[in-house]
Design an enzyme around this catalytic site. Structure first.
Site, PDB file in Angstrom:
ATOM      1  N   LYS A   1       1.299  -0.833   0.315  1.00  0.00           N
ATOM      2  CA  LYS A   1       0.362  -0.019   0.103  1.00  0.00           C
ATOM      3  C   LYS A   1       0.660   1.151   0.289  1.00  0.00           C
ATOM      4  O   LYS A   1       1.817   1.263   0.657  1.00  0.00           O
ATOM      5  CB  LYS A   1      -0.915  -0.293   1.251  1.00  0.00           C
ATOM      6  CG  LYS A   1      -2.086   0.909   1.092  1.00  0.00           C
ATOM      7  CD  LYS A   1      -3.300   0.637   0.361  1.00  0.00           C
ATOM      8  CE  LYS A   1      -4.139   0.818   0.880  1.00  0.00           C
ATOM      9  NZ  LYS A   1      -5.870   0.075   0.130  1.00  0.00           N
TER      10      LYS A   1
HETATM   11  N1  GLU Z   1      -7.812  -0.202  -3.523  1.00  0.00           N
HETATM   12  C1  GLU Z   1      -8.003  -1.528  -3.517  1.00  0.00           C
HETATM   13  C2  GLU Z   1      -7.844  -1.617  -1.834  1.00  0.00           C
HETATM   14  O1  GLU Z   1      -8.248  -1.857  -1.045  1.00  0.00           O
HETATM   15  C3  GLU Z   1      -7.167  -1.724  -4.845  1.00  0.00           C
HETATM   16  C4  GLU Z   1      -6.367  -2.316  -4.446  1.00  0.00           C
HETATM   17  C5  GLU Z   1      -6.055  -2.650  -6.335  1.00  0.00           C
HETATM   18  O2  GLU Z   1      -6.682  -2.500  -6.565  1.00  0.00           O
HETATM   19  O3  GLU Z   1      -4.551  -2.909  -6.443  1.00  0.00           O
HETATM   20  O4  GLU Z   1      -8.440  -3.139  -1.996  1.00  0.00           O
END
Ligand code: GLU
Length: 442
Positions: free
Chosen positions: A132
């Protein structure tokens, strides 16, 4: 030392005997998102069997990068922002997870979000680890040009650890397709070759996938229908309350409304609205598109923000930020079913209260996994330069979500645990099994 191979021990004996204390920056001295995540790992460890000897690995991010992001503002001055990219685990594949731009982003929050990505990706069995990123910034204060310079400099700074087979960012809170296009372009310019697979959630014309924008909300709806069936709850008669009306809450609300449910209350950063007869989800989406908030939606009653938790409803969808359902409001919630569109919206203390009140919680790590599932489809399509139809994408998404939910439901019934602990059992076993197969290097 803490992970000697070939020695079978019970988790507790092992932990007591050889585990070093976590470094101070990893300890749960306050119950922020990282503290919550550590408690969730402790709850699952007794169910991991022989793999528990590797559980310590879940409590430490593999790699965390803090970057300074200086940009020239439109007025000629230079502003500095703090950015992060954390790769929690890469045992099952490259890091994967979104990037959020928000004024409250912290390193420990991004660490927790990266760890929840590891669990989520393993729960739906996509071949990724967890990662993240984020920038501590209020994007509303920036012009379009400033936002672009911020995105590009951040991408360049984290460029040393991201890549199509290393770590693949995607949209999250406030970030969108345009920001993904700038990230893809910046990475590609630095590499000297167009690399569409470095981010997902891109515009369709730049290697994005059909259905990606709606995928998280569609996944929330899909598991919601499955869970409602188990409860004997009729969706077409259900009253739904939604917190957050962006890409997740807004789309989920639209799909529930299409199935006949009444959207009785919606809360976002600008206000809380209520309409017993049901809000028109499509009109509300259009209103939010124009005004940036649900506040002021014609015909709806405005209610106090705190009253949101008392609203009579059958299904509650927290789809905003972390730590919204706490010990302070969990006893007031009227819903029979909570579907977590947001990441980390419920604290462990609130989880216990909800469980004792027989309220079913479909946890974030399965409920909102639709987004990353279609991100995986996008990445696969980019690699093969062959693009699928929207029907095909939605059908595959629904199948993965239903199968994952069914597997988790079975584990929850078998061990008599919450769906959250069951999801952690399924996911952590996959992660730690991969880790064990790979072995410890050197
Ligand atoms: N931000 C989204 C989540 O928290 C998607 C992450 C992604 O597609 O890599 O799952």
């Amino acid at each position: 030392m803490s992970q000697q191979s070939g020695v079978q021990q019970t988790p507790n004996a092992h932990n007591a005997a050889v585990t070093h204390a976590l470094p101070s920056y990893l300890q749960a001295d306050h119950l922020g998102p990282w503290g919550i995540y550590l408690q969730q790992v402790d709850r699952v460890t007794p169910y991991l069997g022989h793999l528990a000897r590797w559980a310590e690995t879940l409590k430490r991010p593999k790699r965390a990068l803090i970057v300074d992001v200086p940009i020239q503002l439109d007025n000629g001055t230079v502003a500095h922002f703090e950015g992060y990219r954390v790769q929690h685990n890469t045992s099952r594949g490259p890091g994967k997870g979104g990037v959020r731009f928000h004024q409250d982003v912290t390193l420990s929050e991004v660490m927790a979000l990266s760890a929840w990505m590891s669990v989520k990706n393993a729960a739906v069995n996509v071949p990724y680890g967890g990662a993240k990123g984020g920038i501590r910034v209020d994007p509303k204060t920036l012009s379009m040009g400033e936002l672009e310079r911020l995105t590009r400099r951040y991408t360049s700074e984290i460029g040393i650890i991201i890549g199509p087979s290393k770590d693949i960012p995607a949209p999250d809170v406030i970030t969108n397709e345009q920001i993904m296009a700038w990230m893809m372009d910046t990475y590609s310019m630095n590499e000297g070759a167009t690399a569409t697979g470095v981010v997902t959630g891109k515009p369709i014309d730049l290697g994005g996938s059909l259905g990606r924008r709606e995928a998280t909300g569609r996944g929330v709806y899909t598991v919601g229908v499955e869970a409602a069936q188990h409860l004997g709850l009729d969706i077409s008669k259900a009253r739904v309350a939604v917190q957050g009306f962006g890409n997740v809450g807004g789309i989920a609300a639209k799909l529930f409304a299409q199935a006949g449910a009444r959207i009785v209350a919606v809360q976002d950063h600008g206000g809380t609205i209520y309409q017993e007869s049901g809000l028109d989800a499509n009109a509300l989406l259009a209103h939010v598109g124009r005004q940036g908030t649900v506040a002021g939606f014609p015909g709806a009653e405005t209610i106090d923000a705190n009253t949101f938790w008392d609203v009579p409803c059958d299904i509650l969808i927290p789809a905003a930020l972390e730590q919204q359902i706490t010990a302070a409001n969990a006893h007031r919630i009227q819903a029979k079913l909570i579907i977590e569109g947001a990441n980390g919206p419920t604290t462990p203390a609130a989880d216990d209260i909800l469980q004792s009140r027989n309220i079913l919680v479909v946890p974030d790590v399965i409920a909102n996994a639709g987004g990353v599932t279609v991100s995986y489809f996008e990445w696969v399509q980019d690699f093969s330069s062959f693009f699928w139809s929207e029907d095909e994408i939605n059908a595959r998404l629904v199948r993965i979500m239903k199968d994952a939910f069914a597997a988790v439901w079975e584990v929850a019934a078998e061990h008599r645990v919450s769906l959250r602990t069951a999801t952690f059992i399924v996911a952590c076993k996959r992660i730690l099994h991969a880790r064990e197969l790979r072995g410890l290097y050197p």
